[in-house]
Enzyme design. Structure first.
Site, short mmCIF file in Angstrom:
data_model
loop_
_atom_site.label_atom_id
_atom_site.label_comp_id
_atom_site.label_asym_id
_atom_site.label_seq_id
_atom_site.Cartn_x
_atom_site.Cartn_y
_atom_site.Cartn_z
CB SER A 180 29.84 -24.89 19.97
OG SER A 180 29.58 -24.70 21.34
CG HIS A 208 28.78 -24.84 15.69
ND1 HIS A 208 29.88 -24.18 15.18
CD2 HIS A 208 28.53 -24.27 16.89
CE1 HIS A 208 30.30 -23.28 16.04
NE2 HIS A 208 29.50 -23.30 17.09
CE LYS A 239 28.30 -20.02 15.90
NZ LYS A 239 27.34 -20.39 16.92
#
Ligand SMILES: *Cc1c(COP(=O)(O)O)cnc(C)c1O
Length: 391
Positions: A180, A208, A239
């Site tokens: 990240s 991610h 996310k």
């Protein structure tokens, strides 16, 4: 109130060092531009990769679910809080991920803690990349298994760990799919080969990578063509998916075990209907509007090219996470503040989140940034970079 002098002392130290930061309030919805302190700025710090936080299909799905099923579920999944929509969503998610089963947790954080803390026992070993996410680290703190941390993406160190732990019942190698802070992708094909050679299990945390890498955003396993060779895939719905939640995708036996033993699943209430319905709509978007992922990558390439042409050091990122390396903690925070004055919100990341001397502005571009947004952002980076002597 009395009794907190020990906390006050520490906070005073943070204030003296300049690392005490109030929370930033967003006064608008989350999007390419947001309102902070009454000022509209370009958002470059959110994980809202695809702009789904405000996608019309997600919003109307959430509203309909509230009307039909209410605001909350009133129970944990294992007692009275499993609605048909939870089960249906997990079945669709498993199909999407090409796994036998999937199980949704309240967040990616609790998914990692739930899995890592429960699936290993005292005769097992967990082997973890040193830059893995805090939730994996916390899961490791809770497991009875022995632990081995290997140097970041260092296959030699990983192989050494596998060689030294051959007496264990089960070895579980864990890596983030995308790291990240730097945006680099795990060496998953090589990790899988090593794990197969030493008969170890592999778990990847695709927080991610969910919605970002692989066909329709299926993640790193799909990106590398490793279906069937990674035992546990964790992903997040918080996310790119734009809502909230985490999931574990893998074999049915893993799901059955987690339902009975993963403590965050057992002891914390299930997702409200609006959350699950919006996540369903997000899955429809990934399947039916995959061009949104292409736009994300076009924007990422544009911003990366622009920043490196300006002369910034943008690290080794291979994904839409683009760090702008500054080095010094105080200078990084000043850079971030100056960017805000210029109309760009891009948070500085300093020690202890990254190593000393590696402070950076971490940018995450999204599919919904316009060309104009990105050009304005680059202009701001150029003027602040020159003003502070970074470029
Ligand atoms: C953000 C993140 C998580 C936590 O996900 P949430 O759904 O926000 O709890 C877990 N792992 C990694 C690698 C992350 O970046």
């Amino acid at each position: 109130m009395k009794g907190f002098t020990h906390l006050e002392q520490e906070i005073q130290e943070w204030k003296a060092k300049g690392t005490f930061r109030p929370l930033t309030e967003i006064e608008s919805s989350q999007g390419a531009r947001v309102v902070i302190n009454g000022k509209e700025v370009i958002q470059l710090s959110a994980n809202n990769y695809l702009g789904l936080t405000t996608h019309p299909r997600l919003k109307s799905a959430a509203l309909e679910a509230v009307e039909k099923y209410g605001a909350g579920t009133g129970s944990v999944r294992t007692i009275a809080g499993t609605f048909s929509m939870h089960e249906e969503y997990e079945q669709r998610l498993a199909k999407f991920k090409h796994t036998e089963a999937a199980l949704v947790f309240q967040s990616g954080f609790t998914a990692n803690v739930g899995v890592v803390a429960s699936v290993l026992g005292e005769n097992d070993v967990v082997i973890s990349d040193e830059l893995n996410h805090a939730s994996i680290i916390d899961g490791i703190r809770l497991t009875k298994a022995k632990r081995r941390i290997y140097r970041h993406s260092d296959l030699v160190d990983l192989e050494k760990a596998l060689q030294e732990t051959q007496e264990a019942r089960v070895r579980l190698v864990i890596t983030d799919g995308v790291f990240s802070m730097d945006g680099d992708i795990a060496l998953l094909p090589e990790i899988v080969e090593l794990a197969e050679k030493y008969d170890a299990l592999v778990m990847v945390d695709d927080a991610h990578a969910s919605g970002v890498l692989g066909a329709n955003g299926r993640g790193t396993v799909d990106h590398f063509g490793l279906h069937g060779r990674v035992h546990i895939q964790v992903g997040t719905l918080s996310k790119a998916i734009g809502v909230l939640g985490g999931y574990v995708a893998g074999p049915q036996v893993l799901k059955d075990y987690l339902i009975h033993r993963a403590r965050p699943f057992l002891f914390s209430t299930s997702h409200p209907p609006a959350v699950t319905a919006a996540c369903e709509a997000a899955l429809d978007v990934l399947l039916q509007e995959p061009e949104v992922i292409d736009r994300l990558w076009e924007n990422a390439r544009f911003l990366k090219n622009g920043l490196s042409q300006l002369g910034f050091d943008i690290g080794e990122s291979q994904t839409p996470i683009t760090p702008v390396m500054i080095g010094d903690d105080a200078l990084t925070m000043q850079f971030s503040d100056e960017l805000f004055h210029e109309g760009v919100y891009a948070q500085g990341i300093v020690f202890p989140t990254v190593a000393k001397g590696k402070a950076r502005i971490r940018t995450i571009v999204s599919a919904i940034h316009t060309q104009e947004d990105l050009e304005l952002a680059l202009q701001s980076f150029a003027s602040v970079g020159k003003k502070l002597g970074v470029i």
